[in-house]
Design a protein around this motif. Structure first.
Motif, PDB file in Angstrom:
ATOM      1  N   PHE A   5      -9.522   0.530   1.151  1.00  0.00           N
ATOM      2  CA  PHE A   5      -8.489   0.679   0.666  1.00  0.00           C
ATOM      3  C   PHE A   5      -8.002   0.813  -0.994  1.00  0.00           C
ATOM      4  O   PHE A   5      -6.753   1.302  -1.851  1.00  0.00           O
ATOM      5  CB  PHE A   5      -7.278  -0.864   1.002  1.00  0.00           C
ATOM      6  N   ARG A   6      -9.183   1.067  -1.756  1.00  0.00           N
ATOM      7  CA  ARG A   6      -8.858   1.260  -3.135  1.00  0.00           C
ATOM      8  C   ARG A   6      -8.133   1.975  -3.560  1.00  0.00           C
ATOM      9  O   ARG A   6      -7.739   1.710  -4.887  1.00  0.00           O
ATOM     10  CB  ARG A   6     -10.296   0.873  -3.528  1.00  0.00           C
ATOM     11  N   TYR A  30      -7.372  -9.843   0.351  1.00  0.00           N
ATOM     12  CA  TYR A  30      -8.515  -8.763   1.479  1.00  0.00           C
ATOM     13  C   TYR A  30     -10.016  -9.514   1.189  1.00  0.00           C
ATOM     14  O   TYR A  30     -10.388  -8.990   0.319  1.00  0.00           O
ATOM     15  CB  TYR A  30      -7.893  -7.912   1.448  1.00  0.00           C
ATOM     16  N   PHE A  54       0.938  -1.093   0.097  1.00  0.00           N
ATOM     17  CA  PHE A  54      -0.120   0.130  -0.117  1.00  0.00           C
ATOM     18  C   PHE A  54       0.868   1.017  -0.092  1.00  0.00           C
ATOM     19  O   PHE A  54       1.631   1.239   0.981  1.00  0.00           O
ATOM     20  CB  PHE A  54      -1.096  -0.025   1.392  1.00  0.00           C
ATOM     21  N   CYS A 108      -4.169   1.438  -2.352  1.00  0.00           N
ATOM     22  CA  CYS A 108      -4.042  -0.218  -3.591  1.00  0.00           C
ATOM     23  C   CYS A 108      -3.051  -0.427  -4.650  1.00  0.00           C
ATOM     24  O   CYS A 108      -3.834   0.501  -5.450  1.00  0.00           O
ATOM     25  CB  CYS A 108      -4.594  -0.783  -2.824  1.00  0.00           C
ATOM     26  N   LYS A 131     -12.071  -8.948  -9.302  1.00  0.00           N
ATOM     27  CA  LYS A 131     -10.729  -8.409  -8.513  1.00  0.00           C
ATOM     28  C   LYS A 131     -10.141  -9.041  -8.387  1.00  0.00           C
ATOM     29  O   LYS A 131      -9.387 -10.414  -9.557  1.00  0.00           O
ATOM     30  CB  LYS A 131     -11.372  -9.456  -7.267  1.00  0.00           C
ATOM     31  N   PRO A 132      -8.459  -8.611  -8.165  1.00  0.00           N
ATOM     32  CA  PRO A 132      -7.216  -9.712  -8.354  1.00  0.00           C
ATOM     33  C   PRO A 132      -7.041 -10.568  -7.690  1.00  0.00           C
ATOM     34  O   PRO A 132      -7.793 -10.579  -6.171  1.00  0.00           O
ATOM     35  CB  PRO A 132      -6.016  -8.249  -7.632  1.00  0.00           C
ATOM     36  N   LYS A 162     -10.058   1.704 -10.096  1.00  0.00           N
ATOM     37  CA  LYS A 162     -10.852   0.749  -8.491  1.00  0.00           C
ATOM     38  C   LYS A 162     -11.848   0.750  -7.938  1.00  0.00           C
ATOM     39  O   LYS A 162     -12.615  -0.341  -7.670  1.00  0.00           O
ATOM     40  CB  LYS A 162      -9.735   1.091  -7.397  1.00  0.00           C
ATOM     41  N   TRP A 210      -7.819 -10.213   6.070  1.00  0.00           N
ATOM     42  CA  TRP A 210      -6.672 -10.860   5.834  1.00  0.00           C
ATOM     43  C   TRP A 210      -7.301 -12.440   5.430  1.00  0.00           C
ATOM     44  O   TRP A 210      -7.163 -12.907   6.390  1.00  0.00           O
ATOM     45  CB  TRP A 210      -5.779 -10.037   6.087  1.00  0.00           C
ATOM     46  N   PRO A 260     -13.586  -7.395   2.293  1.00  0.00           N
ATOM     47  CA  PRO A 260     -13.378  -5.973   2.183  1.00  0.00           C
ATOM     48  C   PRO A 260     -15.313  -5.834   3.343  1.00  0.00           C
ATOM     49  O   PRO A 260     -15.357  -4.783   3.937  1.00  0.00           O
ATOM     50  CB  PRO A 260     -14.526  -4.746   1.588  1.00  0.00           C
ATOM     51  N   CYS A 282     -14.502  -1.530  -1.346  1.00  0.00           N
ATOM     52  CA  CYS A 282     -13.008  -1.778  -0.233  1.00  0.00           C
ATOM     53  C   CYS A 282     -12.480   0.167   0.412  1.00  0.00           C
ATOM     54  O   CYS A 282     -12.435   0.532  -0.621  1.00  0.00           O
ATOM     55  CB  CYS A 282     -11.858  -2.394  -1.416  1.00  0.00           C
ATOM     56  N   CYS A 316      -5.106 -10.895  -4.108  1.00  0.00           N
ATOM     57  CA  CYS A 316      -5.335 -10.007  -2.836  1.00  0.00           C
ATOM     58  C   CYS A 316      -6.462 -11.166  -2.410  1.00  0.00           C
ATOM     59  O   CYS A 316      -7.433 -12.202  -2.634  1.00  0.00           O
ATOM     60  CB  CYS A 316      -6.172  -9.689  -3.173  1.00  0.00           C
ATOM     61  N   VAL A 353     -15.325  -6.187  -5.919  1.00  0.00           N
ATOM     62  CA  VAL A 353     -15.147  -6.680  -4.388  1.00  0.00           C
ATOM     63  C   VAL A 353     -14.148  -5.167  -4.717  1.00  0.00           C
ATOM     64  O   VAL A 353     -14.749  -4.095  -3.145  1.00  0.00           O
ATOM     65  CB  VAL A 353     -14.217  -7.610  -4.529  1.00  0.00           C
ATOM     66  N   CYS A 354     -13.266  -4.545  -5.304  1.00  0.00           N
ATOM     67  CA  CYS A 354     -12.527  -3.107  -4.609  1.00  0.00           C
ATOM     68  C   CYS A 354     -13.369  -1.938  -5.094  1.00  0.00           C
ATOM     69  O   CYS A 354     -12.933  -1.490  -3.621  1.00  0.00           O
ATOM     70  CB  CYS A 354     -11.303  -3.048  -5.432  1.00  0.00           C
TER      71      CYS A 354
HETATM   72  S1  SF4 Z   1      -6.607  -4.171  -0.891  1.00  0.00           S
HETATM   73 FE1  SF4 Z   1      -7.600  -6.195  -1.966  1.00  0.00          FE
HETATM   74  S2  SF4 Z   1      -9.635  -5.720  -2.471  1.00  0.00           S
HETATM   75 FE2  SF4 Z   1      -9.184  -3.990  -1.335  1.00  0.00          FE
HETATM   76  S3  SF4 Z   1      -8.419  -2.538  -3.390  1.00  0.00           S
HETATM   77 FE3  SF4 Z   1      -6.921  -3.633  -2.894  1.00  0.00          FE
HETATM   78  S4  SF4 Z   1      -6.981  -5.728  -4.426  1.00  0.00           S
HETATM   79 FE4  SF4 Z   1      -9.214  -4.926  -3.833  1.00  0.00          FE
END
Ligand code: SF4
Lengths: 309, 362
Positions: free
Chosen positions: B304-305, B330, B229, B308, B324-325, B293, B337, B332, B302, B328, B298-299
């Motif tokens: 953290f978008r 995570y 991050f 991240c 979604k990647p 994002k 995690w 949300p 999130c 990952c 999902v992102c």
């Molecule tokens: S932490 Fe995972 S879910 Fe959240 S923005 Fe990053 S890739 Fe997407």
């Protein structure tokens, strides 16, 4: 062709150059720019220079110039450097092209001059005493002892002063403590003292040809007198965009115009809803404000020098 | 002081997730978790007095509100001033004069003509480069590359080398090399006997990092975790309208194929007969550059978008560009995690990308 005068390392200059997309020549402090010839006849002028990147550049063809510090360096000695400087300055002075900023030599002001102009415009200024006499300094010290004390500042903008033994650095603003006062001789070199203002925050204003970008420099540590001395320790600082009231911008605009400046920065202090004027500078560190506030001033500057008006 | 108007520093930007929010401190590369309730208060009441907020909630939550603001004050995220209109929001614009901002070059058996490639980077105004080596190289080779950059007065200001561990070269020799070359940002030595990070040699530059993890090929990329991050204003604003990994990126894979990212299947010609500019002019090259994002499954929920980095090369549903990647772990919706590689729902994609080997070797 755009001419850029700059210090050797200046991130902001690099950012502007990246946005330019037109030919430019940059004259740096530590990089040799050789004058190949200046040729003036009744029907034409030509002024050819070269450096390690470019050769046969005819400065007669430059269409705009940005002066941001720096000076021209010859490959000869001091004498030749001086000649270069004078020739170059004279040449640009007579050219009627778009110019942003000014050469150092064209700036005809000093700290006092600017401060009095700011007062004229209705800014508050910190109570200031210029003296070389200990008794007078002591009186001034006593006057503010029960308030926030006094500080000493440089009078001239040349930061360094050299005598046989020492090299003095006047760049810093420092507080006059009882210890300092004790050690001061009865008569000393003329110096500038100011009442210390405890500010809510400082304001750095960047001025580009009538456009203002302002930042609030918020300091969590109120014991620091001059944030410039603390730049490297940024933990206690926050730098965020600030919106100067139009009335304050107008006053600053008048001050910049009064000194024929179309590029520079101003330092203000904000204390209990009052704006105190500290100083203006013809060049200055822009990068850290520009980057922190996401201003992209380089785009505006590049447009200004590209458009040549 | 506290009776005055409370103002969030504008470089501290709240981002709301489905379950909780964060305040991204873009100056200090840091973030703070806050409940969504506080996010809403900050949205509505930034620039008001705490008293106003309490009154608006009929004094039912005074204690919680005090607790919230104590937390913000303590972490230097807010300040007090009677004139909140003097403090505009930070403008989240993002611009770059570079056609390409960052590039990756992979080396395995083939040693590409790096001089030619670097020349082309100059035209594209690319300043950040990463070189990854999947086969042992010696320091001489790194030295040669950096000397070339120096001689050419290259615009590249930051170069990373990712290299395999090799008994023959010493950290001292590497230190010396870095000390003389301020362009080297980091040297990461994988497959090392130990994991160890060294202090930067030139202020903010010249990091050496030894990691035990082995990197056999580009399939090792794309991992998302909190270590990657990055809370700064440049990335935060870029991520508003662009992909936080692929925007303005160009890559040369180990075969010399020009791609957006070495892990992606589509290639746009080989450096032997195609220029980077030609590859870039292909209509598909920039296909992923503006996937944000906020559009990704999902992102988009999130918190953290905007700090991240993304990965479009390995995603949960390989056919879906907005998936979604894959790497990952995570969630949300639960704020937990988990190890991504053992997640049963991801096994199909893992097989699809042929990553089973790489995972079992962990
Ligand atoms: S932490 Fe995972 S879910 Fe959240 S923005 Fe990053 S890739 Fe997407």
């Amino acid at each position: 062709m755009v001419l850029i005068y700059s210090k050797d390392v200046d991130d902001f200059v690099n950012q502007v150059i990246d946005c330019l997309e037109v030919d430019f020549i940059r004259i740096n402090e530590k990089e040799v720019t050789s004058i190949e010839e200046m040729d003036f006849s009744n029907d034409s002028n030509s002024y050819l220079v070269k450096n390690s990147y470019l050769s046969n550049i005819n400065l007669e063809n430059i269409t705009s110039a940005w002066f941001n510090g720096g000076c021209i360096l010859s490959d000869g000695g001091d004498y030749e450097n001086k000649c270069y400087e004078i020739l170059n300055d004279t040449f640009f002075l007579q050219k009627t092209i778009k110019k942003i900023g000014k050469r150092k030599v064209d700036i005809e002001f000093n700290r006092l001059d600017v401060m009095l102009e700011a007062k004229q415009q209705g800014f508050k200024i910190p109570h200031t005493l210029i003296t070389g006499n200990k008794t007078k300094l002591k009186d001034f010290f006593d006057l503010y002892e029960s308030k926030n004390g006094i500080i000493a500042k440089r009078i001239l903008d040349s930061y360094l002063y050299e005598d046989d033994e020492y090299l003095y650095n006047f760049n810093l603003t420092f507080p006059i403590t009882p210890t300092v006062l004790n050690e001061v001789p009865n008569e000393f070199a003329i110096s500038l003292f100011q009442e210390r203002i405890i500010a809510d925050f400082e304001i750095r204003v960047i001025y580009v040809d009538g456009v203002f970008y302002s930042a609030c420099i918020y300091n969590f540590d109120n014991t620091v007198i001059d944030y410039r001395t603390k730049l490297r320790n940024k933990e206690n600082l926050r730098i965020i965009p600030f919106q100067l009231p139009a009335e304050i911008e107008n006053k600053l605009d008048k001050i910049f115009k009064r000194f024929n400046m179309n590029y520079g920065s101003a330092d203000l202090m904000y204390s209990k809803e009052d704006y105190y004027f500290l100083e203006i500078n013809p060049t200055g560190q822009i990068s850290f404000i520009n980057n922190a506030c996401n201003f992209y001033i380089e785009n505006l500057l590049a447009t200004k020098i590209k458009n040549e008006q | 002081m506290k009776s005055s108007h409370i103002i969030l520093f504008s470089d501290c930007i709240p981002v709301k997730g489905i379950n909780r929010s964060i305040i991204c401190d873009t100056k200090n590369n840091n973030y703070f978790f806050i409940p969504n309730g506080l996010y809403d208060i900050l949205e509505t009441y930034n620039g008001k007095t705490i008293e106003t907020i309490k009154e608006d909630f009929n004094h039912e939550y005074d204690e919680i509100i005090d607790e919230y603001f104590d937390f913000l004050v303590e972490n230097k995220l807010v300040f007090f001033n009677a004139n909140p209109n003097l403090f505009p929001k930070i403008d989240l614009q993002w611009h770059s004069p570079s056609i390409i901002t960052n590039a990756i070059i992979d080396f395995d058996e083939i040693i590409h003509d790096y001089k030619e490639v670097i020349k082309q980077f100059e035209v594209l105004k690319c300043s950040y480069v990463q070189m990854r080596f999947f086969k042992t190289i010696n320091l001489d080779f790194i030295n040669k590359i950096v000397q070339y950059l120096n001689n050419e007065k290259s615009r590249i200001v930051s170069i990373d080398f990712i290299i395999p561990y090799n008994e023959t070269f010493s950290i001292e020799a590497l230190n010396e090399l870095i000390a003389q070359n301020s362009r080297i940002h980091a040297v990461i030595i994988y497959n090392s006997p130990i994991t160890k990070s060294y202090n930067p040699i030139n202020e903010n530059m010249g990091y050496i990092l030894q990691v035990e993890r082995n990197i056999l090929n580009e399939k090792h990329c794309g991992i998302i975790n909190t270590e990657y991050f990055y809370s700064n204003i440049n990335l935060f604003s870029e991520s508003q309208n662009h992909n936080s990994c692929l925007n303005r990126k160009i890559s040369i894979d180990k075969e010399g194929n020009i791609k957006n990212c070495p892990s992606m299947p589509q290639n746009f010609g080989n450096i032997k007969d195609t220029t980077l500019e030609e590859a870039l002019s292909h209509k598909d090259f920039k296909k992923f550059w503006n996937i944000t994002k906020d559009q990704i499954d999902v992102c988009k929920d999130c918190e953290f978008r905007h700090i991240c980095t993304d990965c479009r090369a390995y995603v949960e549903e390989p056919e879906n560009h907005y998936s979604k990647p894959l790497k990952c772990g995570y969630n949300p919706y639960t704020n937990e995690w988990e190890e991504w590689s053992t997640n049963p729902l991801k096994q199909k994609a893992i097989k699809y990308y042929g990553m089973q080997d790489l995972i079992s070797k962990k």
